[in-house]
Write a protein that holds these residues in place. Structure first.
Motif, mmCIF file in Angstrom:
data_model
loop_
_atom_site.group_PDB
_atom_site.id
_atom_site.type_symbol
_atom_site.label_atom_id
_atom_site.label_comp_id
_atom_site.label_asym_id
_atom_site.label_seq_id
_atom_site.Cartn_x
_atom_site.Cartn_y
_atom_site.Cartn_z
ATOM 1 N N ASP A 84 5.897 -0.499 26.676
ATOM 2 C CA ASP A 84 5.783 0.767 27.419
ATOM 3 C C ASP A 84 4.817 1.714 26.719
ATOM 4 N N MET A 85 4.874 1.759 25.390
ATOM 5 C CA MET A 85 3.975 2.660 24.647
ATOM 6 C C MET A 85 2.519 2.244 24.801
ATOM 7 N N ASP A 86 2.255 0.948 24.876
ATOM 8 C CA ASP A 86 0.860 0.556 25.050
ATOM 9 C C ASP A 86 0.372 0.887 26.454
ATOM 10 N N LEU A 87 1.252 0.766 27.442
ATOM 11 C CA LEU A 87 0.902 1.222 28.783
ATOM 12 C C LEU A 87 0.675 2.733 28.764
ATOM 13 N N MET A 88 1.515 3.457 28.077
ATOM 14 C CA MET A 88 1.385 4.909 27.951
ATOM 15 C C MET A 88 0.046 5.280 27.336
ATOM 16 N N ARG A 89 -0.327 4.566 26.286
ATOM 17 C CA ARG A 89 -1.623 4.814 25.639
ATOM 18 C C ARG A 89 -2.755 4.749 26.658
ATOM 19 N N GLN A 90 -2.723 3.727 27.482
ATOM 20 C CA GLN A 90 -3.794 3.544 28.457
ATOM 21 C C GLN A 90 -3.749 4.610 29.556
ATOM 22 N N VAL A 91 -2.539 4.921 30.026
ATOM 23 C CA VAL A 91 -2.406 5.922 31.079
ATOM 24 C C VAL A 91 -2.815 7.303 30.578
ATOM 25 N N LEU A 92 -2.563 7.572 29.287
ATOM 26 C CA LEU A 92 -2.973 8.852 28.698
ATOM 27 C C LEU A 92 -4.476 8.914 28.429
ATOM 28 N N GLY A 93 -5.162 7.770 28.539
ATOM 29 C CA GLY A 93 -6.604 7.743 28.369
ATOM 30 C C GLY A 93 -7.073 7.566 26.941
ATOM 31 N N ASP A 94 -6.231 6.994 26.080
ATOM 32 C CA ASP A 94 -6.587 6.825 24.670
ATOM 33 C C ASP A 94 -6.953 5.377 24.355
ATOM 34 N N ASP A 95 -8.021 5.191 23.594
ATOM 35 C CA ASP A 95 -8.410 3.854 23.156
ATOM 36 C C ASP A 95 -7.451 3.307 22.110
ATOM 37 N N LYS A 96 -6.907 4.209 21.290
ATOM 38 C CA LYS A 96 -5.970 3.821 20.238
ATOM 39 C C LYS A 96 -4.690 4.650 20.391
ATOM 40 N N LEU A 97 -3.577 4.088 19.906
ATOM 41 C CA LEU A 97 -2.325 4.826 19.911
ATOM 42 C C LEU A 97 -2.174 5.561 18.579
ATOM 43 N N HIS A 98 -2.269 6.887 18.615
ATOM 44 C CA HIS A 98 -1.966 7.711 17.448
ATOM 45 C C HIS A 98 -0.469 8.028 17.521
ATOM 46 N N TYR A 99 0.248 7.796 16.418
ATOM 47 C CA TYR A 99 1.701 7.701 16.523
ATOM 48 C C TYR A 99 2.395 8.327 15.322
ATOM 49 N N PHE A 100 3.522 8.992 15.588
ATOM 50 C CA PHE A 100 4.361 9.569 14.547
ATOM 51 C C PHE A 100 5.785 9.088 14.825
ATOM 52 N N GLY A 101 6.259 8.131 14.025
ATOM 53 C CA GLY A 101 7.592 7.570 14.211
ATOM 54 C C GLY A 101 8.529 8.001 13.104
ATOM 55 N N ILE A 102 9.744 8.393 13.478
ATOM 56 C CA ILE A 102 10.745 8.862 12.527
ATOM 57 C C ILE A 102 12.006 8.028 12.693
ATOM 58 N N SER A 103 12.578 7.577 11.573
ATOM 59 C CA SER A 103 13.817 6.796 11.574
ATOM 60 C C SER A 103 13.612 5.513 12.395
ATOM 61 N N TYR A 104 14.454 5.256 13.400
ATOM 62 C CA TYR A 104 14.229 4.074 14.237
ATOM 63 C C TYR A 104 12.811 4.065 14.805
ATOM 64 N N GLY A 105 12.211 5.235 14.957
ATOM 65 C CA GLY A 105 10.830 5.298 15.442
ATOM 66 C C GLY A 105 9.864 4.544 14.551
ATOM 67 N N THR A 106 10.217 4.336 13.273
ATOM 68 C CA THR A 106 9.366 3.520 12.395
ATOM 69 C C THR A 106 9.490 2.040 12.748
ATOM 70 N N GLU A 107 10.697 1.629 13.137
ATOM 71 C CA GLU A 107 10.874 0.245 13.587
ATOM 72 C C GLU A 107 10.106 0.002 14.881
ATOM 73 N N LEU A 108 10.215 0.939 15.811
ATOM 74 C CA LEU A 108 9.454 0.836 17.058
ATOM 75 C C LEU A 108 7.962 0.800 16.768
ATOM 76 N N GLY A 109 7.507 1.647 15.849
ATOM 77 C CA GLY A 109 6.088 1.656 15.492
ATOM 78 C C GLY A 109 5.651 0.355 14.855
ATOM 79 N N GLY A 110 6.514 -0.212 13.999
ATOM 80 C CA GLY A 110 6.186 -1.495 13.384
ATOM 81 C C GLY A 110 6.096 -2.622 14.384
ATOM 82 N N VAL A 111 7.020 -2.631 15.338
ATOM 83 C CA VAL A 111 6.984 -3.648 16.388
ATOM 84 C C VAL A 111 5.727 -3.479 17.237
ATOM 85 N N TYR A 112 5.379 -2.223 17.553
ATOM 86 C CA TYR A 112 4.139 -1.980 18.295
ATOM 87 C C TYR A 112 2.933 -2.512 17.526
ATOM 88 N N ALA A 113 2.875 -2.217 16.228
ATOM 89 C CA ALA A 113 1.740 -2.671 15.417
ATOM 90 C C ALA A 113 1.659 -4.185 15.364
#
Length: 513
Positions: free
Chosen positions: A208-237
């Motif tokens: 969903d985040m990669d779809l969001m990146r594209q819909v927002l018009g960004d070539d790259k996903l700039h991201y700030f993950g906190i707590s479980y958000g770091t796990e989500l960020g790691g899985v995205y990476a």
């Protein structure tokens, strides 16, 4: 609990989750065309919904930036991208600086899993004012959360009962009662959320985040993950290493641990935070709980033992049970700012008044003052149980009890029995632990806090190693509480801001105190 429902669901966002926003169902119309080309219809944000915790519409930031909300369509089932869709709720505050210097969107996930980004980002928005000068601040309710096809399980009255149950059984009859009550909750989730339940894994949210990146018009996903958000960020990476832009992981989940190891690590983390609280209180000379750190801890342990035998009045008409008190104590250890409330709550509890500890417990569980619950617990259990493969039995717990109790006389028993949370879950778990290796990714700044109770400091190094050589840069904060950036520590904030705004990676091994 091991599945993070009771002790870490709220992470640093607990109080903000109680503000929350909007609700929506799943299983929309069949997808048509390419979802990456959809246009978001940004409008003023409505008041938060019950699923997001209730409250009022978010106020503009001090800069004058207004919060806008929109809905993104995403596939219900990512293995059938042209099938039925669900709505993903988004929120943003547009960049306030020179448009020519705008970098793009900075997407936040505040953890849980189960926390509403739509309600949490405005609550903490002032903390990110510097980043807002060059980024649109963006967050979202992950699938299963808030108004993004929310998982629904039990009613408010049933949840009151659920959180009052004896979570530290002493005999076979109490063990059976805990198992039966857990199964009742899990069965309710299956009954009321059958459509979305198989599709709330972290890998789904990452897509969903990669779809969001594209819909927002960004070539790259700039991201700030906190707590479980770091796990989500790691899985995205791991899934999209070439799409990673500037990313920060704060309050870092150890991606190498299975649920049992994670529960034991949290047990040690909360005990460390309790030790630090006890030292701080006793050092002031007028600590109302005890004259020495050990006396403080002994009196807390005795209070919990007494509450198991005889609860005291809490928030009428509910009683403060041992379970609720343990939960409230844990909540107060997420931030040093809460220690004064813990001191006052304990002092009142010794006098027979359990209101403050129960309010802290309610905050952890997403219960508002009017008795309504957000869906943070339902979403938290659903996401964790979908992600985590192991299913533990009462025999497993009994074997592990001595180790957990040795790690913490206050939290050990409670955390060990929490490993039963995913037993009889309707959807099989995906893996023993998340896969986060991300060769080829842009640098990821990983920030660990030495006094973090919910995501112990050791997890930061484990995340650095798991991401792979040359990917992550570790920054250490010698502090207290869950997370580092929102501690207001100038060294941490400067390092994070320099990276996100100017691409300056701090030297590996940098320490802030």
């Amino acid at each position: 609990m091991a599945y993070r429902s009771r002790l870490s669901a709220a992470a640093l966002t607990t109080s903000a989750v109680l503000l929350a926003a909007l609700s929506a169902g799943c299983g929309g119309h069949a997808g048509t065309g390419d979802l990456t080309t959809q246009k978001l219809d940004w409008k003023d944000c409505p008041a938060p919904s019950r699923a997001e915790g209730g409250g009022t519409s978010p106020s503009p930031l001090s800069s004058g930036a207004k919060w806008q909300c929109a809905t993104m369509k995403a596939p219900l089932d990512w293995s059938r991208p042209k099938g039925d869709t669900i709505d993903i709720a988004l929120i943003r505050a547009k960049a306030t600086g020179d448009p020519s210097r705008r970098i793009g969107s900075l997407v936040f996930n505040f953890g849980g899993p189960g926390g509403s980004g739509v309600s949490t980002l405005p609550a903490f928005g002032a903390d990110y004012a510097t980043l807002n000068t060059r980024y649109d601040l963006v967050s979202f309710d992950p699938r299963g959360v808030g108004r993004s096809a929310p998982v629904e399980c039990e009613s408010d009255a049933q949840l009151d009962s659920y959180f009052q149950q004896d979570a530290t059984p002493d005999d076979s009859a109490e063990q059976k009662q805990l198992v039966d009550r857990t199964k009742q909750f899990n069965d309710a989730c299956e009954k009321n959320s059958r459509t979305i339940l198989p599709h709330v894994r972290t890998t789904d949210a990452a897509r969903d985040m990669d779809l969001m990146r594209q819909v927002l018009g960004d070539d790259k996903l700039h991201y700030f993950g906190i707590s479980y958000g770091t796990e989500l960020g790691g899985v995205y990476a791991h899934l999209f290493p070439k799409h990673v832009g500037r990313a920060v992981f704060d309050a870092v989940v150890d991606p190498t641990e299975d649920p049992e190891q994670s529960a034991l690590g949290q047990t040690k983390g909360f005990q460390l935070a309790l030790d630090n609280f006890a030292k701080d209180c006793a050092s002031k000379g007028d600590c109302p709980i005890g004259d020495t750190p050990q006396e403080v801890k002994d009196r807390i342990a005795k209070l919990l033992d007494d509450l198991e035998k005889k609860p005291i009045p809490g928030v009428f008409p509910r009683q403060l049970t041992q379970t609720a008190a343990t939960n409230g104590i844990a909540q107060s250890l997420y931030s040093k700012d809460f220690w004064e409330y813990l001191t006052e709550g304990l002092q009142q509890a010794y006098e027979g008044d359990g209101k403050i500890l129960m309010l802290l417990s309610d905050s952890m569980n997403g219960r508002s003052e009017d008795g309504e619950y957000s869906n943070i617990t339902a979403a938290n259990v659903a996401i964790n149980c979908s992600d985590e493969k192991p299913r533990y039995t009462t025999d497993d717990v009994r074997r592990k009890l001595p180790e957990f109790r040795a790690a913490s006389p206050v939290f050990g028993t409670y955390m060990a029995w929490g490993m039963l949370g995913c037993t009889d879950w309707a959807v099989p778990g995906a893996a023993d632990h998340p896969e986060v290796s991300a060769p080829g990714s842009a640098p990821i700044l990983v920030v660990g806090n030495t006094g973090d109770p919910a995501t112990p400091y050791e997890g930061a190094k484990k995340m650095v190693d798991a991401l792979g050589k040359g990917v992550a840069v570790e920054l250490t904060y010698k502090g207290q509480g869950h997370g580092s950036y929102d501690s207001k520590n100038k060294c941490v904030q400067s390092a994070v801001n320099d990276y996100l705004l100017d691409g300056k990676v701090p030297k590996p091994g940098t320490v802030c105190s």
